[in-house]
Design an enzyme around this catalytic site. Structure first.
Site, PDB file in Angstrom:
ATOM      1  N   ALA A 108      13.600   1.391  -9.166  1.00 59.07           N
ATOM      2  CA  ALA A 108      12.526   1.677  -8.114  1.00 59.07           C
ATOM      3  C   ALA A 108      11.485   0.582  -8.224  1.00 59.07           C
ATOM      4  O   ALA A 108      11.576  -0.322  -9.080  1.00 59.07           O
ATOM      5  CB  ALA A 108      11.820   2.914  -8.418  1.00 59.07           C
ATOM      6  N   LYS A 109      10.795   0.496  -6.994  1.00 55.24           N
ATOM      7  CA  LYS A 109       9.633  -0.480  -7.169  1.00 55.24           C
ATOM      8  C   LYS A 109       8.417   0.000  -6.216  1.00 55.24           C
ATOM      9  O   LYS A 109       9.045   0.798  -4.984  1.00 55.24           O
ATOM     10  CB  LYS A 109      10.031  -1.777  -6.693  1.00 55.24           C
ATOM     11  CG  LYS A 109       9.041  -2.922  -7.181  1.00 55.24           C
ATOM     12  CD  LYS A 109       9.120  -3.191  -8.877  1.00 55.24           C
ATOM     13  CE  LYS A 109       8.236  -4.076  -9.167  1.00 55.24           C
ATOM     14  NZ  LYS A 109       8.959  -4.638 -10.569  1.00 55.24           N
ATOM     15  N   GLY A 110       7.193  -0.165  -6.465  1.00 58.40           N
ATOM     16  CA  GLY A 110       6.098   0.198  -5.473  1.00 58.40           C
ATOM     17  C   GLY A 110       5.359  -0.784  -5.101  1.00 58.40           C
ATOM     18  O   GLY A 110       5.545  -1.972  -6.128  1.00 58.40           O
TER      19      GLY A 110
END
Ligand code: NAD
Length: 428
Positions: A108-110
């Site tokens: 994931a990444k934000g």
């Protein structure tokens, strides 16, 4: 070297490499599509009251690429250049990175579009808390576990843990990694990515039978990753001849005294601007210096098909995520530049993040020695398996790393989805 750098879409760079590996694995179209697309893409909009009393709006993202191997894991970036396709690429690279190293996480990444240098601590805390509140149902120790990335660090991770804990009515340490020690962080996490990059650099030198002592190194980026990489390599006797950050670049053929530069950086508001004990050079020149090892440790797409031919280094260690765009791959390969890909080279961060998550989940505190030994073991094993597949299949280490990752994720994805004969992917 004054060529215009045309930025390539980082997500396209990811897809280009993915397709080469997927073709070699003869991956079915349906699973290929599934693994290219993120499972979830969340866009949040929120506002905070600034110190001057005015209200400012922000846009943030959280992309969950894949959870076939475990809870999704990946950092949060604060930068004005954050955009959806960048976060999508970064999320996918997290999936492949965990798979290559055998860490039981998905990817994931934000990110939040903002310039952290323009905000006070109070404003950064408000931004982090508002973002967390908006994503309180997405995050969770068994669901999605954030970590630091460009522009964020232990402070932001502590605020995130606190806000998530408030939303859930109990303290949940394992919801995020990269926290301060006093908030349940792990020894060695702050320096883990740089430590990992230095371990991988030494393994790459050994692979090419180059003695580390006096090997010359240029490092682009002097933040969390670049600084610690520089320090560990300096301590191992390598000669760091050039470093740069967003403010400029410095060169010294005899080697920069890294501990002294770090002291300067800490006293100079976390910047190397104005350092006088080395020669100022043009920032982009750092990429084309005649060095043994080039370590891009800032951001993606700095080495492209426009400037790849000018690279003189024998080895590129991708400390940043995606610093080499796919358009540059063939040129570097033709010129015999060994590129150690990001999904292997900077995996020390997610590895120690996993150790932190485990310690939080088990209410344990590991000693530094335990952490370093395990980190070195995991990275060495991963390096060896990537280079073994590269030799066996006559592909670059990057494509080998993608092959290993895609195989692992594809098998688990299919096991998760339906019962299909997964033996067809056991091709190594
Ligand atoms: P950071 O914010 O701590 O540091 C970034 C550094 O890059 C700063 O020194 C900044 O001045 C410099 N920089 C930015 N633009 C530049 C430019 N155009 N030229 C030269 N320098 C420039 O970020 P970080 O955590 O060190 O992350 C750096 C890279 O490593 C990113 O690609 C990130 O995704 C990747 N990464 C970070 C971690 C981690 O644990 N922090 C883990 C894996 C990968």
């Amino acid at each position: 070297m004054s060529v215009e750098i045309i930025k390539q879409d980082p997500f396209q760079s990811m897809i280009d490499r993915f397709n080469i590996a997927a073709d070699l694995l003869d991956l079915e179209e349906s699973i290929r599509e599934k693994l290219q697309r993120p499972e979830k893409q969340i866009v949040v909009n929120f506002s905070i009251v600034l110190d001057n009393g005015k209200r400012q709006n922000f846009e943030g993202y959280r992309i969950i690429h894949n959870t076939a191997l475990g809870p999704s894991k990946g950092g949060i970036r604060y930068d004005t250049g954050v955009h959806l396709n960048e976060v999508k690429a970064l999320a996918a690279w997290m999936t492949w990175k965990s798979a290559v190293t055998g860490i039981p996480f998905g990817g994931a990444k934000g990110g939040i579009i903002c310039d952290p240098s323009l905000h006070s601590k109070t404003e950064l805390e408000k931004i982090t808390r508002a973002y967390t509140k908006a994503l309180a149902d997405i995050f969770g120790p068994e669901k999605d576990v954030p970590a630091p990335d460009m522009g964020t660090g232990p402070d932001e991770m502590g605020w995130l843990m606190d806000e998530f804990s408030l939303a859930h009515g109990k303290t949940v340490h394992a919801v995020v990694t990269g926290k301060h020690l006093h908030s349940g962080g792990s020894l060695g996490r702050v320096e883990a990515t740089g430590k990992g990059v230095s371990i991988i650099t030494l393994l790459a030198l050994k692979h090419l039978k180059i003695r580390p002592y006096k090997t010359t190194v240029a490092i682009q980026g002097f933040g969390n990753v670049g600084l610690h990489t520089a320090l560990f390599l300096y301590q191992k006797g390598l000669t760091i001849v050039a470093v740069s950050d967003i403010s400029g670049a410095f060169y010294d053929a005899e080697g920069i005294n890294i501990p002294e530069l770090i002291l300067y950086y800490n006293l100079n508001n976390k910047s190397i601007k104005g350092y006088t004990k080395a020669t100022v050079i043009e920032p982009e020149k750092i990429l084309s210096l005649a060095v043994d090892v080039l370590i891009p440790a800032a951001k993606e797409d700095v080495i492209t098909k426009e400037n790849a031919a000018a690279i003189q280094a024998k080895i590129i260690i991708e400390a940043a995520n995606g610093p080499v765009s796919s358009g540059a791959d063939a040129i570097l390969h033709q010129n015999n530049v060994l590129v150690v890909p990001d999904i292997l080279a900077n995996a020390g961060g997610v590895t120690v993040s996993y150790f932190e998550w485990l310690q939080n989940s088990l209410s344990e505190s590991w000693r530094m020695h335990q952490i370093n030994t395990r980190l070195e073991h995991i990275l060495t094993k991963s390096f060896e398996s990537v280079f073994a597949v590269a030799a066996k299949r006559q592909v670059t280490p990057r494509i080998a790393a993608y092959i290993i990752a895609l195989q692992k994720v594809a098998i688990n994805q299919e096991v998760n989805d339906v019962t299909i004969d997964s033996s067809k992917y056991k091709l190594n």
